[in-house]
Design a protein around this motif. Structure first.
Motif, short mmCIF file in Angstrom:
data_model
loop_
_atom_site.label_atom_id
_atom_site.label_comp_id
_atom_site.label_asym_id
_atom_site.label_seq_id
_atom_site.Cartn_x
_atom_site.Cartn_y
_atom_site.Cartn_z
N ALA A 113 0.96 -1.27 0.13
CA ALA A 113 0.05 -0.07 -0.09
C ALA A 113 0.90 1.25 0.02
O ALA A 113 0.61 2.29 -0.72
N ILE A 114 1.87 1.26 0.74
CA ILE A 114 2.94 2.45 0.88
C ILE A 114 3.27 2.75 -0.63
O ILE A 114 3.50 3.51 -1.03
N ALA A 122 1.18 4.55 -2.91
CA ALA A 122 0.72 5.83 -2.63
C ALA A 122 1.05 6.82 -3.75
O ALA A 122 1.91 6.82 -4.62
N THR A 131 -1.66 6.30 3.68
CA THR A 131 -1.82 4.83 3.40
C THR A 131 -2.58 3.98 4.51
O THR A 131 -3.46 2.88 3.83
#
Ligand SMILES: Cc1ncc(COP(=O)(O)O)c(C=O)c1O
Length: 428
Positions: free
Chosen positions: A64-65, A68, A324
């Motif tokens: 997820a990071i 971003a 995030t």
């Protein structure tokens, strides 16, 4: 090194900052041993490692990071934090009891901070009078002292465990706690307690529900009896999401409120939340201070004070993980996927702790009670001697005040019996 170097430049408090961190010092010894070809065991560091020795990373958070948008990485966050993250921080602190607390009229506020350390700093800077003492357990995370002394605060301690084996509260010396609290109330007009529960660093101890209630009632009674003394109970939640009862504290608080506890104006409960471990984003410096109180004017004031303190110290906390993680938990799919990874990481700890307890029992190693989180603890008068004797067997642990910390978070499962054997040997 010349200890007077820079004396004409550094102020006297700065000059008192000396030496290497003990934990990093022993980690360096482990690394040196490996470099020299030893089959060494690493029980030193406070980060969760996989059984192959690499850093354990929650891959759902990592992905997820990496996804971003650039602006969420580059931009400042609002000074107090992204609204969605502040909302999430309250849920991470209070868990499934949050809505019921809301319904009971408890007000909440959260401020985003650079890690749990930032939250501890905000509390030290604002909830105690300079020169006063903060109440800690006698075994506590070493950097507490530094956060406190940086704000011109000292500490008072109470015993970790009761002397009496039959105590109904086996994991807190409640009598000593009450005595020290009363003593501070007789000398100060503000008293703050820092309690790292559940999953205490350095012991892995978690209070029982009865133990939590006894502590809460002791503080409540003290606040009622000393109405001119402000009481702040800070719950350091650095490891709670790896504990069996992650939200035991909010359950205890809620039970107490529902039973009609008269929550007095001079009592604040605040959670120092860290996402470093729970989301394996140690380096992204993301945490929050989440405060709860029955009076919305009090939480509004705290919101302002914490925002201004952050602004004057680190400006805003980093944005990317706030964005995030709040996006991830907002989708039930994301939250569930994170939870599965968290469960996997938690099971590394559970398996290591169970095997370690079993191995210590077989070898008569008098391990302290230990339940959750990253560490276990051997109480000892000569921790340095024990750690040195273990190091001779190529098992590296950390000697701290009053005992030896065993970083189960770092030890591969297959090496756990060697740690127990090294301790057994060292104790002889
Ligand atoms: C007991 C305790 N509190 C707070 C923290 C703060 O963690 P961070 O600032 O990395 O989020 C730690 C980290 O090791 C800890 O062990």
């Amino acid at each position: 090194m010349n200890h007077d170097a820079g004396a004409g430049l550094l102020n006297s408090y700065a000059q008192s900052k000396v030496g290497n961190d003990t934990i990093f010092g022993w980690w360096a010894r482990y690394q040196e041993a490996v470099k020299n070809g030893a089959d060494a065991v690493n029980g030193t560091i406070g980060a969760l490692l996989e059984d192959d020795g690499t850093l354990a990373i929650n891959k759902v958070v990592d992905e997820a990071i990496r996804a971003a948008p650039p602006v969420e990485i580059a931009a400042y966050a609002p000074l107090k934090g992204l609204p969605a993250y502040l909302d999430l921080a309250k849920t991470l602190a209070l868990g499934e009891h949050r809505d019921a607390m809301d319904e009971c009229g408890i007000s909440m506020t959260a401020t985003a901070t650079p890690g749990g350390s930032g939250a501890l700093f905000l509390a030290a800077a604002n909830f105690a009078n300079r020169g006063d003492k903060v109440l800690l357990r006698d075994r506590h995370w070493g950097p507490y002292k530094g956060f406190l002394s940086g704000c011109d605060l000292d500490s008072e301690v109470y015993a970790l465990l009761p002397k009496n084996d039959d105590s109904p509260y086996p994991f807190v010396d409640i009598e000593d706690f009450k005595a020290k609290l009363a003593s501070l109330c007789s000398k100060q007009d503000k008293v703050m307690i820092w309690l790292n529960d559940p999953a205490h660093n350095p012991t892995g101890l978690s209070l029982t529900p009865a133990g939590r209630m006894a502590v809460l009632e002791a503080v409540m009674e003290s606040a009622s009896a000393n109405e001119n003394v402000g009481h702040t109970l800070l719950l350091d939640s650095a490891y709670h999401l790896y504990a069996e009862e992650p939200h035991g504290w909010s359950q205890t608080i809620l039970e107490s409120v529902e039973e009609g506890w008269p929550w007095t104006e001079n009592f604040l409960i605040t959670f120092a939340l860290s996402l470093s471990k729970s989301h394996t984003i140690y380096g992204l410096r993301t945490g929050a201070l989440v405060s709860i109180h029955p009076d919305a004017e009090v939480t509004e004031k705290i919101d302002t004070v914490m925002g201004v303190t952050g602004r004057q110290t680190w400006s805003a906390a980093p944005r990317v993980a706030q964005y995030t993680v709040s996006e991830m938990h907002a989708s039930s799919e994301g939250g569930e996927a994170w939870g599965l990874e968290r469960d996997r990481l938690q099971s590394l700890l559970v398996n290591r702790r169970n095997l370690f307890k079993e191995s210590c029992e077989k070898l008569n190693v008098p391990l302290n009670p230990t339940h959750d989180g990253f560490f276990a603890w051997l109480e000892h008068d000569e921790p340095q001697k024990i750690a040195e004797a273990c190091a001779e067997q190529e098992v590296y642990l950390v000697p701290l005040t009053g005992g030896v910390r065993i970083g189960l978070c770092a030890v591969p499962l297959e090496h756990i019996p060697r740690v127990a054997e090294a301790l057994a040997h060292a104790l002889k």
